[in-house]
Design an enzyme around this catalytic site. Structure first.
Site, short mmCIF file in Angstrom:
data_model
loop_
_atom_site.label_atom_id
_atom_site.label_comp_id
_atom_site.label_asym_id
_atom_site.label_seq_id
_atom_site.Cartn_x
_atom_site.Cartn_y
_atom_site.Cartn_z
CD GLU A 170 -6.90 6.64 13.00
OE1 GLU A 170 -7.39 6.56 11.86
OE2 GLU A 170 -6.28 5.72 13.53
CG ASN A 216 -7.41 7.10 20.23
OD1 ASN A 216 -6.49 7.08 21.04
ND2 ASN A 216 -7.70 6.07 19.44
CG HIS A 258 -0.87 2.00 15.80
ND1 HIS A 258 -1.12 0.68 16.15
CD2 HIS A 258 -2.06 2.63 15.87
CE1 HIS A 258 -2.41 0.55 16.42
NE2 HIS A 258 -3.01 1.72 16.27
CD GLU A 289 -6.00 2.56 18.26
OE1 GLU A 289 -5.46 2.24 17.18
OE2 GLU A 289 -7.07 3.20 18.33
CG ASP A 291 0.48 -2.24 16.88
OD1 ASP A 291 0.82 -1.08 16.59
OD2 ASP A 291 -0.41 -2.87 16.27
C1 XIL Z 1 -8.15 -1.76 13.08
C2 XIL Z 1 -8.49 -3.18 13.50
O1 XIL Z 1 -7.45 -3.67 14.30
C3 XIL Z 1 -8.68 -4.07 12.29
O2 XIL Z 1 -9.14 -5.35 12.67
C4 XIL Z 1 -9.71 -3.43 11.34
O3 XIL Z 1 -9.81 -4.21 10.18
C5 XIL Z 1 -9.28 -2.01 10.99
O4 XIL Z 1 -9.11 -1.25 12.17
N1 XIL Z 1 -6.49 2.88 14.49
C6 XIL Z 1 -7.67 2.63 15.16
C7 XIL Z 1 -8.20 1.24 15.20
O5 XIL Z 1 -8.20 3.53 15.81
O6 XIL Z 1 -9.60 1.22 15.27
C8 XIL Z 1 -7.73 0.42 14.04
O7 XIL Z 1 -8.16 -0.93 14.22
C9 XIL Z 1 -6.23 0.51 13.91
C10 XIL Z 1 -5.80 1.93 13.66
#
Ligand code: XIL
Length: 397
Positions: A170, A216, A258, A289, A291
């Site tokens: 990020e 990422n 996401h 990741e 969702d």
């Molecule tokens: C999130 C976790 O799921 C949570 O439990 C934590 O509190 C915060 O981070 N992008 C990412 C992940 O790269 O590491 C993040 O994970 C979600 C967004």
């Protein structure tokens, strides 16, 4: 000739078994792919279907279903939190390896591949680091050394056990940030300048010659205007191209995935085109990741099926779009969901104004949702000529 002999032996063996058991079990029970796990079905294409893992949930003896599904359903795992800097080094110089070691051992016991997450990110940094920089007790030069040390120490510890590392996470801003022109954002860019990105990949490579090293980010599922000033995918593409041109050992680009059902999102062919374009740079791709959340309106919270159904269906469709695009592009090595059950999703805790949820593939009682079934059918129905085995790049030296 040789082949013929072998097949004759095979036939004799089959005939013998058939005589011994009048009705061979395999003949009466044909292969039923719907009974296979996502992980097993993915591996038919060489694709690793994975999940993020919460170590708290994994160790919760009152919640055995969580552990059971992590080990039975997935071919790959990512630590949701325990490999982040604040977890690994809460006190300066005192590493807390316990939970991360336990995670890596768990994966090994279950023969799962591991995505290491994450070496360099502006979030979940230990307070001693951020406050030290803020009050001037840690100089810029020292900060760079601390980062080099951190990467070297962590990558070394898990050398040979990590398939893909998220080296930098990020690093790029969003159109809603200030200034709105896309730029390198956050703690590391502010303190070290964007050169930290190339440094991080080189340090990670020096510590592990074999892991695939990934950049990422989120909101890079598809290309937009093509202008790097407002198209984040284009910005990341240009960045990757330039890193590759400089010989930086970046092996992959991870698209977090996401998504939310309230947004427009993308169709399969748009996402496929984006993955293909990244592959053209010689890098692997992955969904890291995934969702797909929804707004929890009053109606949804009250259990109104007219409001719940369209959300579950849209969520399933978006999970499926990313899966089909991944399957269609041979460089797409893995598809990881960010938690698999609404019981343990990060979404309700993070998106609360308005409240959001329903983001994963199993409900709070570990019942598979439509999203799960759609992913499964995508994996079952896929095959040549459009879906071919994965091709992984060689780690770049
Ligand atoms: C999130 C976790 O799921 C949570 O439990 C934590 O509190 C915060 O981070 N992008 C990412 C992940 O790269 O590491 C993040 O994970 C979600 C967004």
């Amino acid at each position: 000739m040789k082949l013929r002999q072998w097949s004759t032996v095979g036939l004799v063996a089959v005939a013998t078994i058939a005589t011994l058991n009048t009705v061979p079990a395999t003949a009466s029970r044909p292969y039923d792919p719907t009974t296979q796990s996502l992980g097993t079905l993915g591996l038919r294409h060489g694709l690793h279907v994975g999940t993020a893992v919460s170590m708290d949930a994994l160790n919760d003896a009152s919640d055995p279903q969580y552990r059971k599904l992590v080990s039975s359903e997935f071919a790959s795992v990512t630590a949701e939190n325990v490999m982040k800097w604040e977890s690994l080094e809460p006190t300066r110089g005192a590493y807390n390896w316990g939970p991360a070691d336990q995670f890596v051992d768990f994966a090994k016991r279950n023969r799962q591949s591991v995505r290491g997450h994450v070496l360099v990110w502006h979030n979940q940094l230990p307070a001693w680091l951020t406050s030290g920089v803020a009050d001037g007790s840690i100089s810029k030069q020292e900060l760079r050394e601390l980062l080099r040390n951190h990467i070297t120490t962590v990558v070394n510890r898990y050398k040979g056990k990590i398939w893909q590392w998220d080296v930098v996470n990020e690093a790029v801003s969003d159109p809603w940030d200030t200034p709105s022109t896309l730029h390198y954002k956050g703690f590391w860019a502010q303190n070290l300048g964007p050169g930290y990105i190339a440094d991080a990949f080189r340090w990670a490579r020096a510590a592990d010659p074999k892991a695939l090293l990934f950049y990422n980010d989120y909101n890079i599922e598809a290309f937009g205007s093509g202008n790097p000033a407002d198209d984040k995918t284009q910005f990341v593409y240009d960045m990757t191209k330039s890193l590759r041109a400089q010989g930086v050992p970046i092996d992959g680009v991870g698209s977090q995935g996401h998504l939310g059902t309230q947004y427009g999102n993308f169709d399969t062919l748009q996402v496929t085109a984006a993955l293909k374009k990244f592959s053209g740079l010689g890098v692997a791709t992955a969904f890291t990741e995934v969702d797909v959340r929804s707004q929890l309106t009053e109606g949804v919270q009250a259990g109104n099926s007219e409001e719940i159904n369209p959300r579950l269906q849209a969520s399933a469709a978006n999970f499926s779009v990313l899966m089909k695009a991944c399957l269609a592009v041979r460089s797409c090595l893995s598809y990881t969901v960010w938690g698999f059950s609404d019981k343990h999703s990060w979404v309700p805790g993070w998106f609360d104004d308005p409240p959001e949820g329903l983001a994963t593939i199993y409900d709070e009682n570990y019942q598979p949702k439509r999203a799960y079934q759609e992913l499964k059918s995508d994996l079952i129905f896929a095959g040549p000529p459009y879906v071919l085995p994965r091709i992984a790049p060689k780690p770049r030296r």
